[in-house]
Design a protein around this motif. Structure first.
Motif, PDB file in Angstrom:
ATOM      1  N   ARG A   9       0.850  -1.198   0.000  1.00  0.00           N
ATOM      2  CA  ARG A   9       0.000   0.000   0.000  1.00  0.00           C
ATOM      3  C   ARG A   9       0.871   1.228   0.000  1.00  0.00           C
ATOM      4  N   SER A  10       0.348   2.331  -0.469  1.00  0.00           N
ATOM      5  CA  SER A  10       1.046   3.601  -0.293  1.00  0.00           C
ATOM      6  C   SER A  10       0.950   3.993   1.172  1.00  0.00           C
ATOM      7  N   ASN A  65      -1.218  18.092  -1.217  1.00  0.00           N
ATOM      8  CA  ASN A  65      -0.726  16.761  -1.569  1.00  0.00           C
ATOM      9  C   ASN A  65      -0.731  15.885  -0.309  1.00  0.00           C
ATOM     10  N   ARG A 165      -9.715  -1.257  -7.209  1.00  0.00           N
ATOM     11  CA  ARG A 165      -9.113  -1.435  -8.520  1.00  0.00           C
ATOM     12  C   ARG A 165     -10.195  -1.825  -9.509  1.00  0.00           C
TER      13      ARG A 165
HETATM   14  C1  LIG Z   1       3.506   8.056 -10.738  1.00  0.00           C
HETATM   15  C2  LIG Z   1       2.822   8.182  -9.406  1.00  0.00           C
HETATM   16  C3  LIG Z   1       2.749   9.418  -8.775  1.00  0.00           C
HETATM   17  C4  LIG Z   1       2.141   9.542  -7.523  1.00  0.00           C
HETATM   18  N1  LIG Z   1       2.135  10.764  -6.889  1.00  0.00           N
HETATM   19  C5  LIG Z   1       1.603  10.872  -5.648  1.00  0.00           C
HETATM   20  C6  LIG Z   1       1.653  12.108  -4.957  1.00  0.00           C
HETATM   21  O1  LIG Z   1       2.149  13.123  -5.466  1.00  0.00           O
HETATM   22  N2  LIG Z   1       1.114  12.144  -3.698  1.00  0.00           N
HETATM   23  C7  LIG Z   1       0.560  11.055  -3.095  1.00  0.00           C
HETATM   24  O2  LIG Z   1       0.113  11.160  -1.958  1.00  0.00           O
HETATM   25  N3  LIG Z   1       0.506   9.854  -3.738  1.00  0.00           N
HETATM   26  C8  LIG Z   1       0.999   9.738  -4.993  1.00  0.00           C
HETATM   27  N4  LIG Z   1       0.988   8.519  -5.644  1.00  0.00           N
HETATM   28  C9  LIG Z   1       0.415   7.319  -4.963  1.00  0.00           C
HETATM   29  C10 LIG Z   1      -0.971   6.943  -5.516  1.00  0.00           C
HETATM   30  O3  LIG Z   1      -1.919   7.878  -5.058  1.00  0.00           O
HETATM   31  C11 LIG Z   1      -1.333   5.509  -5.046  1.00  0.00           C
HETATM   32  O4  LIG Z   1      -0.397   4.606  -5.587  1.00  0.00           O
HETATM   33  C12 LIG Z   1      -2.737   5.098  -5.518  1.00  0.00           C
HETATM   34  O5  LIG Z   1      -3.711   5.894  -4.887  1.00  0.00           O
HETATM   35  C13 LIG Z   1      -3.046   3.629  -5.226  1.00  0.00           C
HETATM   36  O6  LIG Z   1      -2.884   3.347  -3.839  1.00  0.00           O
HETATM   37  P1  LIG Z   1      -1.920   2.145  -3.368  1.00  0.00           P
HETATM   38  O7  LIG Z   1      -0.519   2.529  -3.806  1.00  0.00           O
HETATM   39  O8  LIG Z   1      -2.043   2.100  -1.864  1.00  0.00           O
HETATM   40  O9  LIG Z   1      -2.379   0.896  -4.015  1.00  0.00           O
HETATM   41  C14 LIG Z   1       1.564   8.394  -6.891  1.00  0.00           C
HETATM   42  C15 LIG Z   1       1.655   7.147  -7.533  1.00  0.00           C
HETATM   43  C16 LIG Z   1       2.273   7.031  -8.759  1.00  0.00           C
HETATM   44  C17 LIG Z   1       2.386   5.665  -9.408  1.00  0.00           C
END
Ligand SMILES: Cc1cc2nc3c(=O)[nH]c(=O)nc-3n(C[C@H](O)[C@H](O)[C@H](O)COP(=O)(O)O)c2cc1C
Length: 180
Positions: A9-10, A65, A165
């Motif tokens: 997860r992020s 952000n 998803r």
């Molecule tokens: C290319 C890319 C740029 C992203 N930029 C940000 C960002 O600037 N801030 C943020 O909080 N998350 C960012 N994310 C995370 C996405 O929000 C997150 O991967 C998406 O919501 C899916 O959640 P998960 O990673 O938990 O599956 C980014 C993800 C990717 C792949």
């Protein structure tokens, strides 16, 4: 492997706990083995641990952000940089419709970093929205190289549920695209 992919997860909140050097090495090893155009390996990583530098980096994200605070609070921020004009080029000539295959290569490195981190109990989030030019200046990224993404890294302090998803049937097309 499936669990590793679906459970990653992020992570945007980190414990106040340092990341061990051996774990960082495991992450860089995973980055090393990412595929790249012609195996050119155009990626360069800058590892930011200095408190003031992380604070300055965080100030380059918009307050809206969701990752702004964690860029400041993560024990480590990895800046993913790369050199354009190599991936997708042959003898300095662009060979496909896309100029920026280096971004693809950096995405694969980023994915390796995030999956390895998750495998060894660490959290990450890829951050793409910030003032890139100022961040490059802060970290001394030379001309000809570009800082594309930041990856805050540390021990997770929360366990977010998975964002939805698409279903497989909504994006996988067998034989022909044929949108319904
Ligand atoms: C290319 C890319 C740029 C992203 N930029 C940000 C960002 O600037 N801030 C943020 O909080 N998350 C960012 N994310 C995370 C996405 O929000 C997150 O991967 C998406 O919501 C899916 O959640 P998960 O990673 O938990 O599956 C980014 C993800 C990717 C792949």
């Amino acid at each position: 492997m499936d669990d590793l992919i679906t459970n990653r997860r992020s992570i945007r909140r980190f414990q106040d706990k340092a990341v061990e050097a051996e774990k960082l090495t495991q992450i860089f090893e995973a980055a090393r083995w990412a595929p790249s155009w012609g195996n050119l390996q155009c990626c360069e990583l800058v590892v930011v641990e200095d408190v003031e530098d992380k604070k300055k980096l965080a100030s380059l994200l918009s307050a809206k952000n969701p990752a702004t605070k964690c860029v400041e609070n993560a024990p480590v921020v990895i800046a993913v940089c790369g050199t354009p004009g190599k991936s997708g080029y042959y003898n300095n000539k662009q060979v496909t419709r896309y100029q920026h295959w280096f971004l693809y290569d950096l995405g694969l490195v980023s994915q390796n970093i995030c999956l390895k981190a998750s495998e060894i109990g660490l959290g990450t989030v890829i951050v793409g929205s910030f003032d890139h030019a100022q961040a490059e200046k802060l970290l001394g990224v030379p001309d000809g190289c570009e800082l594309v993404a930041l990856i805050p890294l540390g021990y997770p302090d929360h366990a977010p549920s998975a964002p939805k998803r698409k279903a497989i049937a909504d994006f996988v097309h067998f034989g022909q695209y044929n949108p319904s």
